[in-house]
Write a protein that holds these residues in place. Structure first.
Motif, PDB file in Angstrom:
ATOM      1  N   PRO A 144       0.815  -1.232   0.000  1.00  0.00           N
ATOM      2  CA  PRO A 144       0.000   0.000   0.000  1.00  0.00           C
ATOM      3  C   PRO A 144       0.843   1.274   0.000  1.00  0.00           C
ATOM      4  CG  PRO A 144      -0.785  -1.569   1.634  1.00  0.00           C
ATOM      5  CD  PRO A 144       0.498  -2.150   1.149  1.00  0.00           C
ATOM      6  N   GLY A 167       0.793   3.964  -2.888  1.00  0.00           N
ATOM      7  CA  GLY A 167       0.458   5.404  -2.716  1.00  0.00           C
ATOM      8  C   GLY A 167       1.547   6.284  -3.280  1.00  0.00           C
ATOM      9  N   VAL A 196       1.603   9.366  -5.985  1.00  0.00           N
ATOM     10  CA  VAL A 196       2.130  10.700  -5.641  1.00  0.00           C
ATOM     11  C   VAL A 196       3.186  11.134  -6.676  1.00  0.00           C
ATOM     12  CG1 VAL A 196       3.504  11.966  -3.934  1.00  0.00           C
ATOM     13  CG2 VAL A 196       1.601  10.531  -3.190  1.00  0.00           C
ATOM     14  N   SER A 209       6.108  -1.698  -5.833  1.00  0.00           N
ATOM     15  CA  SER A 209       5.135  -2.018  -4.788  1.00  0.00           C
ATOM     16  C   SER A 209       4.474  -3.382  -5.019  1.00  0.00           C
ATOM     17  CB  SER A 209       4.047  -0.923  -4.751  1.00  0.00           C
ATOM     18  OG  SER A 209       3.128  -1.132  -5.813  1.00  0.00           O
TER      19      SER A 209
END
Lengths: 121, 925
Positions: B160, B164, B168, B218
Motif C-alpha cells: 500500500p 500510494g 504521488v 510495490s
C-alpha cells in the motif's frame, strides 16, 4: 426772300449763324427750343428749317417728328445740325424725318450748299 | 483466491523474485519522454490555430499521442520485467487500459489550451496535474490486470505505501511538467522555449515511468494453484512486443513529424510576422496619413501621421469605427469643412466613404489642407491616404489672388482708360461748341471787313481763323481717337462709287496741294468701281494722307493711285498715296503710326498737326477690315498704301495683316530656270539699267531685252518669274508682245507688268497683263508687284518667330512691303502650332525667346520629316558662341546678327533662300 427758321439754343452759335445767313440774303427767324420751333414753323411757314438736335423743352428729333407728322409743316425741308458726328445720331435724325443733316462745327460753304439744294434760285 | 490485491501478509508462499532488462527500461523511459514531447508540442500549436474545429483535432491528436505513449511505456516496462513464468496479456484489458491514459492526455491538452488563452489558475493547475497523475496510475494498474500467468496462476499483491507513493510520483511530476510547460508563455526568446519544451517533456516522461516503476516496486508476485484460463483472447509477450514496438515507432515518428512541422510553421509564421512588421513600419514611415478600415468599417491599420491628425483626445486604436473617428475630428472643430454643420457633413462624408469617387480636399484647423484619396478594396476594406497639400494650396491661393489682383488692376486700368476716353470725348464736344462760335464769328468778321474795305485788319483775322481751325482739328483728332479707344467709333457702311469719291477728294484737296506748289496725279480706274464701306472714314483717311503729303513735299509730285486686286474670298482695293517729299528714316517709320508721336518732335513745330492723324488713319483702316503700310526713305519721299476690302464684312473688322495671309496668287507653276529672274523688255537702255538695279537689289537676277522679238525669245528660254514690258517700242510694240506671250502655253503663266507712259490700263488688263504701272515708276512698288506674282509667295507666307513685338513688326512690315505675306509667332511653341496648320515658305527665327527658344525650336523642327527642308534664317541679337554655331550649323541656312544688315540685304537673302527651296522641290518632284 427765302425764310429760314433756325432752331438753336446756344446763343452765340444762334446769333453767329443767323447773322451769316442773313448776310447771304436769307430772312432768318429764331426759335430757342423744339417746342418754339414747331410753333413758329406752323405760324410763320418758313421755306426751310435748320434744327439743332440737342434742345431744351423738346429735343430736335421730337420736333422733327412733329413737324413731319403735321400736314401744315411736313413739306418744309428740315436740315438737322448735329454736334455729334456719330453715325447713329445722323441716322436718328434721318429716321425722325429730317431731310438732310450737317455736322457742327458749321462750315458755312458746305451748309449753304445743302440749303441751296433745297431752295434753288 | 483473488489474483490482485493489496499485500497484507496472507500471501501464499514466497514472492517471486523479479528482474528487469535495463535496455528495455531505458527504452520505456525514452518512449515516455518522446510521447510527452510530441503531445506538448502539439499543445503548443493549438493556440496558433484559431478555429475551434481544428483546435479539437489538435487536442485529440495530442491526447492520443500522450495516451498511447503512456500505454507503450507501460508495456515496454512490463516486457522488461523478467518473471520465472511465461505470461500472456488479456487483449481486451490491454486495449481498454489505453482509455485512462488517453483521458489523461486529453486533460493535459485542454489545460494547455486554457494556458494559451491565458485563463489559467493555480487551482486549475493542481486539479489538472492530479487528474493527469491519476490517469497515468489508472492506466498502470489497469495494464497490470491484463497480465496472466501461463500454466500457473499469477497472483499480484501491492504494498500500500509504495502504491500510494507511485500515485504521488505521477501527480507531482505531472504537475511539475505542466508548470514548466506553462513557463513557455512567459518566455520571449526562442531557444529558451526549446529547452523548456524538452524539460517539460522529460519531467512528464519521468512522471509516467517513475509512477510505473514505483508501482512495480510495490508489486509482489506469487504463484497460485489454479490456472487462469477464462477463454478470453490473450496476447503473448511476443505479439505484445510487436504491438508496443509499432506504437513506439509511431510515437517517435509523430514526435519527429510534429517537430518538423512545428519548425516549418514557425518559420512561416516568422516570415509572415516580419513581413507584416516591415509593412507596418513602411506604412508608419510614409509622410502621408494612412488608414485601412476593414469591411465593417473598423480601423484595421493606420500610421502615426493618421493618429496625430485624427486623435482628438480619445486616442486612435484599431477596432474603432470610422464614424466614431471622423465624428471625433468633426466635433473637436479640427475639420473646418464640418464646422457648423456637423450632421450634414457627416452624412456627406459617410456617403463618400461608402462609395469613394475621386480624391477630395479637407480643410483642417491651423489652415492645413489635405488631399484625401479613398479606395474601396474588395474583401479587404477601405484604404485612405491623406496628403498634406498645405504648401501647394497656399501657393495656389497666392497665385489666384495675384491673378485676381492683376485682373482687377487690368479691369481698373481698362475702366480708367474708358473713363478717360469718355471724358475726352465729352470735353472735346464741349470744346467744339465755342470753337464753332470763334471760327464762325471770325469768318463773319473777315467777310464784313472785306465788305467794308478795312484791308489792314484782314491778316490778323486770317491768323485768328487759322489758329482756330488748327485748334479745332486738334480737338477733332482727340475726339476721334478717344472714341476709337472707348470703343464708341461706329461704322456707317454705305455703297458708293470709288472713282466719283476720288474725284471729289481730288477737288477738295486741290487748294491744300497747291499751297506748297505741289502737283497731284490721280490714277484711278475710270470704270464703275463700287465699294461698300464707311465713306466718311475712307474720305478722312485719304484726306489725312494727302494733307500729310502736301505738307511734307514742296514743289513736288503727289500721287493718289487706286488699284484693285481679286483674291479668293473677295476683291480688295489698294489706295496708294505717294509723295517725293522729305521722307522718313527707318526709326521714324517704326513710330509713324504710334499715337502722339510725329516723325520728329520738330515736325510739329515746323509742319503743325497733332501727331494723331496717322494713328487715327491706321485705326480706321483696321476698322474697315484692312490695313495701312508705309514705304519711305529720307529725302526720297513716302508711299502710304491702304489696303481695304471692297465689301466690308458685316460688323466684323478683320485684324490687321490678316488679309495678306489669304492672298492667293493666280500662278502655281514656275519654270525652274527662271524662278528668280525678271525679264525687262524696254527699248530704252536707261530704263533697263534703272530697273535692273532695282531688281538686283531686291535679290532677283535680271535679263534685259531691247526689242519685242528678243523679249519673246528670252521669255521662252528663261521662263522668268515676271516680265516688265514697255508698250512704245519700234517693230513690235508691247501690245503685240503681250498678245504673243499670252497665246503661247510656255509663257502664258508668266505675269507681265506693263511699265509705260501710256495710260491705257483697260486694254492692258484685257490683254492679260497682271499689273499696269505708268512711268515714272515707283520702283519699290514695282518690286512688290513682281514679288506678289512670283510663284505664289503670298500663298505660302513667311513665318517670323520673335518674342520682341517691335522687332517682329519691323520685320513683318519689311516683308509685307516687299510683297510677301507674313505670319507672326512670339516663340517657338506658337510657331510649331502654326506649322501644324500651314507650311511656310521660309522661317525667320530669333534665338532668345521665352517658352521655347530658337535652339529647341530647331530641334523640334528638324525631327519632323515634312519640315526638314524648310529654309530657316536666324536673325538674332545674341552673341553667337562657337557652340551655338556648331548647334545650328547645317540646320539653318543663314545666321544674321540683328541690326547688322540692310533691308535690301535681308530681302536678297530671303529671295535667294526661297528660290533655292523651290528649285530643290522641283528637282525632287
Amino acid at each position: 426772300m427765302r425764310k429760314i427758321l433756325l432752331v438753336e439754343d446756344n446763343e452765340m452759335n444762334r446769333d453767329m449763324l443767323a447773322r451769316r445767313l442773313a448776310k447771304k440774303g436769307y430772312d432768318v427767324i429764331i426759335a430757342v427750343n423744339g417746342a418754339d420751333g414747331v410753333e413758329l414753323a406752323q405760324s410763320q411757314a418758313p421755306d426751310l428749317i435748320l434744327m439743332d438736335m440737342s434742345l431744351p423743352v423738346m429735343d430736335g428729333w421730337e420736333a422733327a417728328r412733329q413737324l413731319k407728322a403735321s400736314a401744315d409743316t411736313q413739306a418744309i425741308p428740315v436740315i438737322a445740325l448735329t454736334a455729334h458726328a456719330m453715325a447713329e445720331d445722323r441716322q436718328k435724325a434721318l429716321d425722325a424725318g429730317c431731310d438732310d443733316y450737317d455736322t457742327k462745327p458749321i462750315e458755312i460753304a458746305r451748309l449753304l450748299g445743302k440749303i441751296q439744294a433745297f431752295l434753288p434760285g | 483466491m483473488m489474483t490482485h490485491g493489496f499485500y497484507d501478509g496472507s500471501q501464499p508462499g514466497l514472492a517471486v523474485a523479479t528482474q528487469y532488462d535495463p535496455s528495455l527500461v531505458f527504452l520505456s523511459i525514452a518512449i515516455a519522454c518522446l510521447a510527452s514531447y510530441a503531445a506538448l508540442n502539439i499543445a503548443g500549436r493549438i493556440g496558433a490555430s484559431e478555429k475551434n474545429r481544428s483546435q479539437q483535432v489538435w487536442i485529440l491528436a495530442g491526447a492520443w499521442s500522450m495516451g498511447i505513449g503512456i500505454w507503450a511505456m507501460h508495456f515496454i516496462g512490463m516486457l522488461a520485467l523478467k518473471l520465472p513464468l511465461s505470461v500472456s496479456y488479456d487483449l481486451l484489458t490491454t486495449v481498454l487500459s489505453t482509455i485512462p491514459a488517453i483521458l489523461a492526455g486529453a486533460i493535459m491538452m485542454s489545460v494547455a489550451v486554457k494556458n494559451r488563452q491565458r485563463r489559467r489558475s493555480l487551482l486549475l493547475f493542481a486539479g489538472a496535474g492530479t487528474l493527469v497523475g491519476a490517469g497515468i496510475g489508472s492506466m498502470h494498474y489497469a495494464g497490470m490486470m491484463a497480465m496472466h500467468g501461463i500454466g500457473k496462476e499469477l497472483i499480484m499483491r501491492f504494498a500500500p505505501l509504495l502504491f500510494g507513493l507511485s500515485i504521488v510520483v505521477a501527480v507531482v511530476l505531472a504537475n511539475l511538467a505542466l508548470y514548466i510547460f506553462f513557463l513557455i508563455g512567459r518566455e520571449k526568446e526562442d531557444h529558451h522555449i526549446w529547452w523548456i519544451k524538452i524539460g517539460a517533456a522529460v519531467v512528464m516522461g519521468f512522471a509516467i515511468s517513475g509512477m510505473h516503476y514505483t508501482g512495480m516496486a510495490s508489486t509482489y508476485f506469487f504463484f497460485g494453484e489454479g490456472e487462469h484460463d477464462d477463454g478470453r483472447m490473450a496476447l503473448s509477450p511476443t505479439s505484445l512486443a510487436i504491438w508496443v514496438s509499432l506504437t513506439s515507432i509511431l510515437i517517435t515518428l509523430l514526435a519527429i513529424a510534429v517537430t518538423v512541422i512545428d519548425r516549418r510553421l514557425k518559420k512561416a509564421a516568422d516570415a509572415e510576422q516580419s513581413s507584416r512588421a516591415q509593412m507596418l513600419e513602411a506604412i508608419e514611415s510614409i509622410s502621408d496619413g494612412f488608414s485601412l478600415y476593414d469591411m465593417n468599417d473598423r480601423l484595421a491599420v493606420c500610421n502615426q501621421r493618421y493618429r496625430e491628425l485624427m486623435d482628438c483626445g480619445l486616442g486612435i486604436v484599431p477596432g474603432m469605427s470610422f464614424e466614431a473617428i471622423i465624428r471625433g475630428a468633426a466635433v473637436s472643430g479640427s475639420l473646418l469643412d464640418a464646422a457648423g454643420r456637423i450632421d450634414e457633413w457627416m452624412n456627406e462624408r459617410l456617403a463618400r466613404h461608402r462609395t469613394p469617387r475621386s480624391h477630395f480636399i479637407e480643410h483642417w484647423s491651423g489652415d492645413r489642407w489635405f488631399r484625401v484619396s479613398e479606395r474601396r478594396v474588395w474583401n479587404i476594406g477601405t484604404v485612405a491616404i491623406r496628403t498634406d497639400i498645405t504648401d501647394l494650396k497656399r501657393t495656389e491661393m497666392e497665385l489666384s489672388k495675384a491673378i485676381e489682383e492683376a485682373q482687377r488692376a487690368s479691369a481698373n486700368a481698362e475702366e480708367a482708360s474708358r473713363a478717360k476716353s469718355a471724358f475726352l470725348a465729352n470735353m472735346s464736344h464741349e470744346l467744339r461748341t465755342p470753337m464753332n462760335a470763334i471760327i464762325g464769328y471770325c469768318e463773319l468778321l473777315i467777310e464784313e471787313v472785306e465788305d467794308a474795305g478795312h484791308q489792314a485788319y484782314l491778316p490778323d483775322l486770317q491768323k485768328i481763323h487759322t489758329a482756330g481751325k488748327h485748334l479745332l482739328s486738334l480737338i477733332n483728332d482727340i475726339l476721334d481717337l478717344s472714341k476709337i479707344e472707348a470703343g464708341k467709333m461706329d461704322l456707317y457702311v454705305e455703297e458708293f462709287d470709288v472713282p466719283a469719291i476720288i474725284e471729289e477728294i481730288k477737288n477738295t484737296i486741290q487748294p491744300l496741294i497747291a499751297k506748297n506748289a505741289n502737283r497731284l496725279i490721280v490714277d484711278c480706274p475710270t470704270t464703275l468701281l463700287r465699294m461698300q464701306s464707311d465713306l466718311t472714314k475712307l474720305r478722312q483717311t485719304l484726306f489725312n494722307l494727302l494733307s500729310n503729303a502736301s505738307k511734307f513735299a514742296k514743289e513736288g509730285q503727289i500721287t493718289l493711285a487706286v488699284t484693285t486686286e481679286h483674291v479668293e474670298g473677295g476683291d480688295w482695293l489698294n489706295f496708294l498715296v505717294a509723295d517725293n517729299g522729305i521722307g522718313m528714316s527707318p526709326e521714324q517709320i517704326d513710330k509713324v503710326f504710334e499715337a502722339f508721336t510725329q516723325a520728329d518732335n520738330s515736325t510739329t513745330r515746323k509742319y503743325g498737326g497733332t501727331g494723331l492723324g496717322l494713328t487715327i488713319t491706321k485705326k480706321f483702316c483696321q476698322m474697315l477690315g484692312g490695313d495701312i503700310s508705309v514705304n519711305s526713305a529720307l529725302g526720297k519721299g513716302s508711299t502710304f498704301t491702304i489696303r481695304l476690302p471692297s465689301r466690308i464684312a458685316a460688323s466684323k473688322p478683320m485684324a490687321a495683316r490678316e488679309p495678306s495671309s489669304t492672298v492667293k496668287s493666280n500662278k502655281d507653276h514656275v519654270a525652274e530656270s527662271g524662278i528668280n529672274t525678271v525679264l525687262i523688255i524696254d527699248d530704252d537702255i536707261a530704263v533697263q539699267e534703272v530697273l535692273r538695279e532695282t531688281f538686283e537689289k531686291a535679290g532677283f537676277s535680271v535679263a534685259c531685252a531691247a526689242s519685242g522679238e528678243e523679249g519673246l525669245r528670252l521669255a521662252k528660254q528663261l521662263r522668268p518669274a515676271a516680265i516688265t514690258l514697255d508698250i512704245l517700242m519700234p517693230h513690235m510694240d508691247g501690245w503685240g508682245v503681250l498678245i504673243r506671250l499670252k497665246n503661247d502655253p510656255i509663257t502664258l503663266d508668266i505675269p507681265v507688268v506693263l511699265v509705260t507712259i501710256m495710260d491705257d490700263k483697260n486694254l492692258g488688263y484685257s490683254l492679260g497683263a497682271a499689273e499696269y504701272m505708268t512711268k515714272p515708276v515707283d520702283r519699290q512698288r514695282l518690286v512688290a508687284l513682281v514679288r506678289k506674282h512670283q510663284y505664289g509667295t503670298t500663298d505660302c507666307p513667311i513665318l517670323v518667330v520673335d518674342d520682341d513685338a517691335g522687332n517682329r513688326d519691323v520685320m513683318c512690315r519689311t516683308l509685307i512691303s516687299a510683297g510677301y505675306s507674313v505670319i507672326e509667332a512670339e516663340h517657338g511653341q506658337t510657331a510649331l502650332t502654326f506649322l501644324e496648320k500651314c507650311k511656310p515658305r521660309l522661317i525667320i527665327l530669333d534665338l532668345m525667346m521665352p517658352v521655347m527658344d530658337g535652339f529647341q525650336f530647331m530641334t523640334k523642327l528638324r525631327e519632323q520629316e515634312k519640315w526638314r527642308t524648310l529654309p530657316v534664317i536666324v536673325v538674332t541679337a545674341k552673341e553667337l558662341t562657337e557652340e551655338d554655331r556648331m548647334l545650328l550649323q547645317g540646320s539653318v541656312e543663314l545666321m544674321l546678327p540683328k541690326g547688322a544688315f540692310t533691308r535690301e540685304q535681308l530681302l536678297q537673302d530671303i529671295t535667294r533662300q526661297i528660290s533655292t527651296q523651290i528649285r530643290t522641290q522641283d528637282l525632287i518632284t
